[in-house]
Scaffold this active site. Structure first.
Site, PDB file in Angstrom:
ATOM      1  N   LEU A 176    -103.289 -72.682  27.455  1.00 38.61           N
ATOM      2  CA  LEU A 176    -104.399 -73.485  27.845  1.00 38.61           C
ATOM      3  C   LEU A 176    -104.813 -74.481  26.679  1.00 38.61           C
ATOM      4  O   LEU A 176    -106.105 -74.645  26.474  1.00 38.61           O
ATOM      5  CB  LEU A 176    -105.541 -72.637  28.233  1.00 38.61           C
ATOM      6  CG  LEU A 176    -105.459 -71.801  29.482  1.00 38.61           C
ATOM      7  CD1 LEU A 176    -106.466 -70.801  29.833  1.00 38.61           C
ATOM      8  CD2 LEU A 176    -105.393 -72.856  30.747  1.00 38.61           C
ATOM      9  N   LYS A 188     -84.875 -82.354  21.908  1.00 38.31           N
ATOM     10  CA  LYS A 188     -84.797 -83.194  23.104  1.00 38.31           C
ATOM     11  C   LYS A 188     -83.337 -83.742  23.375  1.00 38.31           C
ATOM     12  O   LYS A 188     -82.883 -84.048  24.594  1.00 38.31           O
ATOM     13  CB  LYS A 188     -85.961 -84.207  22.981  1.00 38.31           C
ATOM     14  CG  LYS A 188     -87.338 -83.613  22.878  1.00 38.31           C
ATOM     15  CD  LYS A 188     -88.255 -84.801  22.390  1.00 38.31           C
ATOM     16  CE  LYS A 188     -89.559 -84.393  22.255  1.00 38.31           C
ATOM     17  NZ  LYS A 188     -90.594 -85.137  21.732  1.00 38.31           N
TER      18      LYS A 188
END
Length: 431
Positions: free
Chosen positions: A14, A209
């Site tokens: 969160l 990535k």
């Protein structure tokens, strides 16, 4: 066809992005329902600190203290992982979720770079989705673009600016003539860089990535260990000034190519020609270029991080799952992904920018030129600028096209020279 049966989501993590996912689902609820064909609802959440104020109402969700338990939550169809880290709780949750026969959505590029093949195999065995649009380039739909839009093409090369922190730093140095350390401190104060920025400025984040993009583009198993990564911490203001004088911009570029000699993957500072689209990607933006044999050059640009863009990519994956639209995580079945061999970068030919900090004395330029000559590297241009109070000067060289092995040999000949202060800087010129 629209159904009232919701896609039920358990959310792990969160932080900035996790809060963004909740806000996005709240703000665009009706639109998302229409596009997904069914509602998408968060039913359970988990994070380290239950008491922290995250600016969103969490009372409507079941709170699960043990993140691993989200995988077994009876009311959840899909688990979204926004914890981060290549191993630890994130990997435990991923394995447990797929073993439980539930879909898994993640923004975790480090975990995918290290364990992507294993997770893809587990997802396919369980016949559930594994989706990770948010793991590369934030809100830019580059995974979907390669996996779906360019699926009919043989991709010759995929490359781009994959780290917003580095691009912010280089853009600031370029615009204001400031040096690296000063701009890095500003980036940290603004929240663009972590207190320990090593993963970003040393090229590791971009390498994670790039390995994911390469796997999708070339149908190879993810091979993060084969990515050669050099970051931007040794770029100085003089490099950017020299690049500008020569008609280039300095950018940290990840490049992947698959050829007869194997899979080449590298993250490295490059001089990018001013007329190339990547030269105009500034600030914290990301951009990816893919070259297909029928579609030609594809250019993707946008925000590579942040709560909104990354949450957008996460929810886009959830919409696909709600529609029942998902396939092999890496664009083809895991069993069809080939184990790549690592290409020998020494055989690559190209032009190079070399920067030396030297003692301002007779014979220095001749010593450098002799090392280049002996290694078979031809010099296109050589510039010496300025003498500091310490008596040193900057020498910048642009070479003609040569094998990278030859350039490395020339620099090795100069190693330990009393005429040089520190290590030379080598940047490739994007061709």
């Amino acid at each position: 066809m629209t159904t009232t049966t919701p896609l039920r989501v358990a959310l792990a993590g969160l932080g900035t992005v996790g809060g963004g996912v909740i806000r996005l689902l709240d703000a665009n609820r009706d639109l998302i329902t229409r596009r997904a064909g069914r509602p998408i609802e968060i039913v359970a959440v988990s994070a380290r600190d239950r008491s922290k104020d995250r600016g969103v109402d969490l009372d409507r969700f079941a709170w699960i203290d043990d993140t691993r338990a989200l995988a077994d939550h009876d009311g959840a169809d899909v688990v979204v992982e926004l914890i981060g880290g290549s191993d630890g709780p994130a990997l435990t949750l991923a394995r447990a979720t797929l073993a439980a026969g539930k879909g898994f959505v993640t923004a975790n590029k480090a975990m995918l770079a290290h364990h992507g093949l294993e997770l893809a195999q587990a997802a396919e065995a369980a016949r559930v989705p594994l989706k990770f649009e948010a793991a590369v380039a934030g809100g830019i739909p580059v995974i979907k673009g390669l996996r779906e839009g360019a699926a009919a093409n043989a991709i010759a090369r995929v490359y781009g600016i994959l780290n917003g922190t580095c691009n912010f730093i280089l853009s600031k140095m370029e615009a204001e003539g400031r040096d690296f350390a000063e701009v890095l401190a500003e980036a940290q104060a603004l929240g663009y860089a972590e207190s320990d920025p090593s993963f970003d400025i040393d090229g590791v984040d971009a390498a994670h990535k790039l390995s994911i993009l390469a796997s999708i583009a070339f149908g190879t198993q993810p091979a993060f260990a084969d990515v050669s990564a050099t970051g931007v911490r040794h770029v100085i203001a003089a490099d950017i000034a020299e690049a500008a004088a020569l008609g280039y911009k300095v950018r940290l570029v990840g490049v992947a190519e698959d050829g007869p000699g194997g899979l080449f993957q590298r993250v490295h500072p490059h001089l990018v020609p001013i007329d190339h689209p990547l030269a105009h990607v500034t600030g914290s933006l990301n951009a990816v270029v893919a070259e297909g044999n029928f579609v030609g050059r594809l250019f993707f640009q946008g925000a590579g991080a942040g709560d909104g863009p990354t949450a957008s990519a996460v929810v886009a994956d959830l919409i696909d799952i709600a529609r029942g639209e998902y396939g092999a995580p890496y664009a083809m079945p895991a069993a069809a992904l080939t184990a790549p061999s690592r290409a020998d970068s020494g055989e690559r030919r190209g032009r190079a920018y070399l920067r030396f900090t030297v003692q301002d004395k007779v014979g220095v330029l001749a010593e450098i030129a002799a090392a280049m000559r002996d290694a078979g590297v031809s010099i296109e241009s050589l510039i010496q600028r300025g003498v500091t109070a310490e008596g040193s000067a900057i020498v910048a060289i642009v070479t003609h096209e040569a094998p990278e092995r030859s350039v490395a040999q020339a620099l090795e000949k100069l190693r330990g020279s009393q005429s040089l202060a520190g290590q030379p800087m080598w940047m490739h010129i994007l061709g």
